[in-house]
Design a protein around this motif. Structure first.
Motif, mmCIF file in Angstrom:
data_model
loop_
_atom_site.group_PDB
_atom_site.id
_atom_site.type_symbol
_atom_site.label_atom_id
_atom_site.label_comp_id
_atom_site.label_asym_id
_atom_site.label_seq_id
_atom_site.Cartn_x
_atom_site.Cartn_y
_atom_site.Cartn_z
ATOM 1 N N TRP A 1 7.745 1.068 8.061
ATOM 2 C CA TRP A 1 7.321 2.236 8.841
ATOM 3 C C TRP A 1 7.408 3.516 8.013
ATOM 4 C CZ3 TRP A 1 10.393 6.448 9.823
ATOM 5 C CH2 TRP A 1 11.756 6.302 9.641
ATOM 6 N N ARG A 2 8.412 3.574 7.121
ATOM 7 C CA ARG A 2 8.536 4.757 6.275
ATOM 8 C C ARG A 2 7.457 4.779 5.199
ATOM 9 N NH1 ARG A 2 14.385 6.068 4.064
ATOM 10 N NH2 ARG A 2 13.091 7.691 3.093
ATOM 11 N N ARG A 3 7.090 3.603 4.687
ATOM 12 C CA ARG A 3 5.993 3.538 3.715
ATOM 13 C C ARG A 3 4.702 4.030 4.354
ATOM 14 N NH1 ARG A 3 7.999 -1.597 2.306
ATOM 15 N NH2 ARG A 3 6.221 -2.624 3.302
ATOM 16 N N LYS A 4 4.447 3.540 5.570
ATOM 17 C CA LYS A 4 3.215 3.942 6.249
ATOM 18 C C LYS A 4 3.206 5.440 6.535
ATOM 19 C CE LYS A 4 2.453 -0.561 8.448
ATOM 20 N NZ LYS A 4 2.413 -1.307 9.732
ATOM 21 N N LEU A 5 4.365 5.962 6.916
ATOM 22 C CA LEU A 5 4.454 7.388 7.200
ATOM 23 C C LEU A 5 4.211 8.205 5.936
ATOM 24 C CD1 LEU A 5 5.097 9.636 9.236
ATOM 25 C CD2 LEU A 5 7.512 9.404 8.589
ATOM 26 N N ALA A 6 4.842 7.786 4.830
ATOM 27 C CA ALA A 6 4.657 8.501 3.570
ATOM 28 C C ALA A 6 3.205 8.454 3.115
ATOM 29 C CB ALA A 6 5.569 7.913 2.497
ATOM 30 N N ALA A 7 2.590 7.266 3.251
ATOM 31 C CA ALA A 7 1.191 7.132 2.845
ATOM 32 C C ALA A 7 0.272 7.975 3.716
ATOM 33 C CB ALA A 7 0.773 5.660 2.908
ATOM 34 N N LYS A 8 0.628 8.110 4.992
ATOM 35 C CA LYS A 8 -0.237 8.840 5.926
ATOM 36 C C LYS A 8 -0.122 10.343 5.776
ATOM 37 C CE LYS A 8 -1.497 8.998 10.829
ATOM 38 N NZ LYS A 8 -1.240 8.437 12.173
ATOM 39 N N VAL A 9 1.089 10.835 5.487
ATOM 40 C CA VAL A 9 1.282 12.289 5.522
ATOM 41 C C VAL A 9 1.260 12.948 4.147
ATOM 42 C CG1 VAL A 9 2.666 12.042 7.608
ATOM 43 C CG2 VAL A 9 3.818 12.262 5.403
ATOM 44 N N SER A 10 1.477 12.195 3.065
ATOM 45 C CA SER A 10 1.657 12.848 1.764
ATOM 46 C C SER A 10 0.419 13.629 1.332
ATOM 47 C CB SER A 10 2.048 11.830 0.690
ATOM 48 O OG SER A 10 1.076 10.804 0.579
ATOM 49 N N TRP A 11 -0.756 13.011 1.451
ATOM 50 C CA TRP A 11 -1.964 13.744 1.036
ATOM 51 C C TRP A 11 -2.310 14.877 2.001
ATOM 52 C CZ3 TRP A 11 -3.313 14.224 -3.580
ATOM 53 C CH2 TRP A 11 -3.312 13.170 -4.490
ATOM 54 N N PRO A 12 -2.265 14.676 3.315
ATOM 55 C CA PRO A 12 -2.522 15.818 4.205
ATOM 56 C C PRO A 12 -1.578 16.995 3.974
ATOM 57 C CG PRO A 12 -2.701 13.778 5.435
ATOM 58 C CD PRO A 12 -2.174 13.410 4.076
#
Length: 503
Positions: free
Chosen positions: A403-414
């Motif tokens: 869940w943390r990987r997905k969160l990091a992948a989702k928010v890092s570029w935005p």
């Protein structure tokens, strides 16, 4: 000179040379043991294979080296380094296309890694009490009381270029042997515990080739920029692998450039034809066109040894007295983030400040050094983890829950997009982000800064209301526009005049 007769530095690369410069003021003699035979000029050598790739010296590293070796920046410029303002002299292709060009607070000295090392070697040679022994292979440590609270390193075993073995006594030893250092193994054999290791390998591979730029009067129209940066696409649909590359057309001395492409988890080109074809498929066509306008100077160089690794000497119950590790020997980073040389120089400054403050290199000295060094390394380590933990294929002790990987992948570029956009119109946001990028401020400090967060929110509100003054980006299929948006109103008026003339 206060702390002992002899200090020995293991390794003569950037970290070792910075350490030698610090130690020269505190020991009668500083001996640098370097395995390679060092070139007189800026040339590649076997011990630094990564020198064939671009190297950024962040402002914090530039400042640190300048404090150790006064006049370093002037010497770099005299040797051919280029002092540039990236926001004006570089063209950045981001999520929305080419970022608008404008002045900012950040400058950088651009050069090759081999030029940085050559200038540092010249600075070291100016110290009468530093002696560099070339062709010296370190084979072990001499220790007393290994593993005990007062256990210490008292010397170094090494082999010279002719194959003769030597043992040199030392009052202080610095491990600057890099990622592959054998020092932890030698310490374990002598009775100390192995330092715990924090690791994260995001499977980064990067490939580079050197080029000669065409004469200024033969460069394509619109080639105002000195540096090109193409960030990975944020499009999740079908696209060529090259759209996921982080690509750099990186300027160095003597009107040369390093064309470099890298990726997380993808195969990269090893051969010339495949390299050139990949460069032409990068999502901004300007990148491949720039390469094609230049003359190749080298073969293709590929590197895969890019994992993050931190040897936590600060967590040992009884760290060895008389020895510290600096640079990749203690903390090696994913090279994408350009933190290695600067982090090494910052550690050397920590050592300098503590040697200035404490009269003896004892147990208390080492515990204080390790605590301060940990604090310094926390800043770049946190930045590296923030991005590399987002990949499912990453391995190591610092991988996180799905869940943390997905969160990091989702928010890092935005989040990155929001910061770069707000930076164009908010000086405080720009200065804060620049400080974090240059390791002068931590990611945690930035994330907890109310004024910084308000700057992001305010920019977003202005964006929704159509009240921003600097455009968000320009078509990546075209060449990057050279308009200076430092004065947004004047730039907008000039653009309208040009558009009217072409109508």
């Amino acid at each position: 000179m206060g702390h002992g007769k002899t200090a020995i530095v293991l390794g003569g690369s950037v970290a070792g040379l910075c350490a030698a410069g610090v130690l020269a003021a505190h020991f009668d003699e500083v001996v640098v043991l370097e395995r390679d035979l060092l070139p007189a000029d800026a040339e590649h050598r076997r011990g630094v294979p990564q020198s064939k790739h671009p190297h950024f010296l962040l402002n914090s590293g530039r400042t640190a080296i300048g404090a150790i070796f006064p006049g370093f920046e002037d010497a770099m410029l005299a040797a051919g380094g280029r002092l540039l303002m990236p926001s004006m002299d570089a063209a950045y292709c981001e999520n929305d296309g080419w970022a608008p060009r404008k002045q900012s607070t950040m400058t950088m000295v651009y050069s090759s890694r081999i030029m940085i090392e050559r200038v540092l070697r010249d600075k070291v040679r100016a110290h009468a009490n530093i002696r560099v022994v070339e062709g010296a292979s370190v084979t072990g440590l001499v220790t007393e009381g290994g593993g005990r609270p007062d256990g210490r390193v008292t010397g170094v075993a090494w082999r010279d270029a002719d194959g003769a073995d030597h043992v040199s006594a030392a009052d202080f030893v610095v491990d600057a042997l890099g990622r592959g250092t054998s020092v932890p193994d030698w310490l374990v054999a002598a009775g100390w515990d192995a330092p715990p290791e924090r690791t994260l390998d995001a499977k980064v591979t990067y490939t580079s080739r050197w080029y000669q730029l065409p004469p200024a009067d033969q460069r394509p129209d619109g080639w105002w920029w000195k540096h090109l940066v193409i960030t990975p696409t944020q499009d999740t649909g079908e696209h060529p692998d090259e759209h996921d590359y982080l690509s750099n057309f990186f300027p160095i001395e003597d009107d040369k450039a390093i064309v470099c492409m890298g990726s997380w988890g993808l195969d990269m080109a090893r051969k010339t034809d495949a390299f050139e074809a990949s460069a032409r498929r990068v999502r901004a066509a300007t990148f491949g066109a720039a390469m094609d306008a230049c003359t190749p100077l080298s073969e293709v160089h590929l590197t895969r040894s890019t994992g993050n690794k931190w040897r936590r000497y600060d967590e040992l119950a009884t760290p060895p007295v008389g020895l510290v590790a600096i640079g990749d020997s203690i903390c090696a980073f994913n090279p994408f983030y350009a933190q290695g040389m600067s982090s090494a120089a910052r550690s050397a400054l920590v050592l300098r400040d503590l040697l200035d403050a404490r009269p003896a290199v004892d147990v208390a000295f080492h515990r204080e050094f390790l605590a301060q060094q940990r604090k310094s390394l926390d800043v770049p380590w946190m930045l590296a983890m923030a991005r590399d933990q987002a990949y499912d294929f990453a391995t190591g002790t610092e991988t996180v829950a799905p869940w943390r990987r997905k969160l990091a992948a989702k928010v890092s570029w935005p989040v990155f997009n929001a910061i770069t956009a707000a930076s164009r119109e908010d000086t405080y946001v720009e200065e804060t982000f620049t400080a974090v990028f240059n390791l002068d401020k931590s990611l945690k400090e930035m994330a907890r800064d109310p004024r910084f967060l308000w700057g992001l929110v305010r920019y977003r509100l202005r964006q929704l209301l159509g009240r921003t003054t600097v455009p968000g980006g320009f078509d990546e299929r075209q060449d990057p526009p050279g308009t200076d948006w430092t004065d947004p109103m004047r730039a907008a008026a000039e653009r309208r005049t040009v558009e009217h003339a072409h109508a």
